[in-house]
Motif scaffolding. Structure first.
Motif, PDB file in Angstrom:
ATOM      1  N   CYS A  20       0.829  -1.215   0.000  1.00  0.00           N
ATOM      2  CA  CYS A  20       0.000   0.000   0.000  1.00  0.00           C
ATOM      3  C   CYS A  20       0.860   1.261   0.000  1.00  0.00           C
ATOM      4  O   CYS A  20       0.592   2.205  -0.739  1.00  0.00           O
ATOM      5  CB  CYS A  20      -0.946   0.003   1.190  1.00  0.00           C
ATOM      6  SG  CYS A  20      -2.277  -1.198   1.062  1.00  0.00           S
ATOM      7  N   VAL A  21       1.894   1.284   0.849  1.00  0.00           N
ATOM      8  CA  VAL A  21       2.777   2.452   0.916  1.00  0.00           C
ATOM      9  C   VAL A  21       3.456   2.673  -0.430  1.00  0.00           C
ATOM     10  O   VAL A  21       3.544   3.798  -0.928  1.00  0.00           O
ATOM     11  CB  VAL A  21       3.818   2.293   2.046  1.00  0.00           C
ATOM     12  CG1 VAL A  21       4.891   3.368   1.957  1.00  0.00           C
ATOM     13  CG2 VAL A  21       3.128   2.325   3.403  1.00  0.00           C
ATOM     14  N   LYS A  22       3.918   1.597  -1.043  1.00  0.00           N
ATOM     15  CA  LYS A  22       4.576   1.704  -2.353  1.00  0.00           C
ATOM     16  C   LYS A  22       3.606   2.255  -3.403  1.00  0.00           C
ATOM     17  O   LYS A  22       3.978   3.090  -4.229  1.00  0.00           O
ATOM     18  CB  LYS A  22       5.087   0.330  -2.778  1.00  0.00           C
ATOM     19  CG  LYS A  22       5.914   0.352  -4.029  1.00  0.00           C
ATOM     20  CD  LYS A  22       6.496  -1.016  -4.330  1.00  0.00           C
ATOM     21  CE  LYS A  22       7.318  -0.977  -5.609  1.00  0.00           C
ATOM     22  NZ  LYS A  22       7.876  -2.283  -5.942  1.00  0.00           N
ATOM     23  N   ALA A  23       2.344   1.816  -3.371  1.00  0.00           N
ATOM     24  CA  ALA A  23       1.344   2.297  -4.324  1.00  0.00           C
ATOM     25  C   ALA A  23       1.068   3.787  -4.129  1.00  0.00           C
ATOM     26  O   ALA A  23       0.950   4.538  -5.099  1.00  0.00           O
ATOM     27  CB  ALA A  23       0.049   1.498  -4.186  1.00  0.00           C
ATOM     28  N   VAL A  24       0.977   4.222  -2.872  1.00  0.00           N
ATOM     29  CA  VAL A  24       0.719   5.646  -2.584  1.00  0.00           C
ATOM     30  C   VAL A  24       1.888   6.498  -3.055  1.00  0.00           C
ATOM     31  O   VAL A  24       1.711   7.525  -3.710  1.00  0.00           O
ATOM     32  CB  VAL A  24       0.443   5.858  -1.078  1.00  0.00           C
ATOM     33  CG1 VAL A  24       0.464   7.341  -0.725  1.00  0.00           C
ATOM     34  CG2 VAL A  24      -0.886   5.235  -0.697  1.00  0.00           C
TER      35      VAL A  24
END
Length: 200
Positions: A20-24
């Motif tokens: 999720c952090v990578k996607a954001v």
């Protein structure tokens, strides 16, 4: 191997959190930069050419648990100068959330940084987000930003937020002409229903 994140980290799905952090981060503008990082309340201000993003982390350590638990008292929240008139009704909010946001002068530093970044990007969008205690802090900051005369659109996205203030606070929040709020919560999440005696 993923490490860090505090005592609560072991209860999270590390792979999903990192995905999720990578996607954001991948969705940010190429010119995005961190304008401010506040370790005391785990908050970041990220600026893009036409947007200012403020991100708050949720509860992890014992100090933050104390802020969460300090919900027996409501304190006055001054959002605009006219709220300071003698006898004028003032919204009241959860003391622990105010204490958390104000820790080591973070609230004032955050407000000043966001307003400074908005001033050079007018009009622009300010996106605030947070989880749990971070969601409550984002809510308080959003209402303070709404009192500014700068041209901005305020979007607040909260996850698992507890109830932040009394009915007068909710009315002041709902009266905003330029703020959008998306409240995301699990139907069975007890945190989103605390304190039980405050209105949604």
């Amino acid at each position: 191997e993923a490490t860090g994140g505090g005592a609560a980290y072991e209860f999270q799905d590390r792979v999903q959190v990192h995905r999720c952090v990578k996607a954001v981060v991948g969705a940010l503008h190429d010119e995005a930069r961190v304008a401010l990082w506040l370790d005391a309340i785990h908050c970041a201000v990220v600026v893009e050419p036409s947007r200012v993003v403020v991100v708050f982390r949720g509860t992890v350590d014992a100090d933050e648990l104390r802020d969460d638990a300090n919900m027996l008292r409501l304190v006055k929240l001054r959002t605009k100068p006219e709220g300071d008139r003698a006898g004028a009704p003032v919204p009241r909010v959860h003391k622990g959330f105010v204490s958390h946001l104000g820790k080591q002068g973070c609230g004032e530093q955050l407000l000043a940084t966001v307003l400074r970044e908005v001033a050079v990007r007018q009009p622009c969008e300010v996106l605030l987000t947070g989880h749990s205690l971070g969601a409550a802090a984002a809510t308080l900051l959003a209402l303070r930003l709404d009192g500014s005369s700068l041209r901005m659109r305020v979007t607040l996205v909260t996850f698992g937020s507890p109830r932040v203030g009394n009915r007068r606070f909710a009315r002041a929040f709902d009266a905003s002409q330029r703020m959008r709020h998306f409240r995301v919560q699990n139907e069975l999440d007890p945190v989103a229903r605390c304190p039980w005696w405050l209105p949604f």
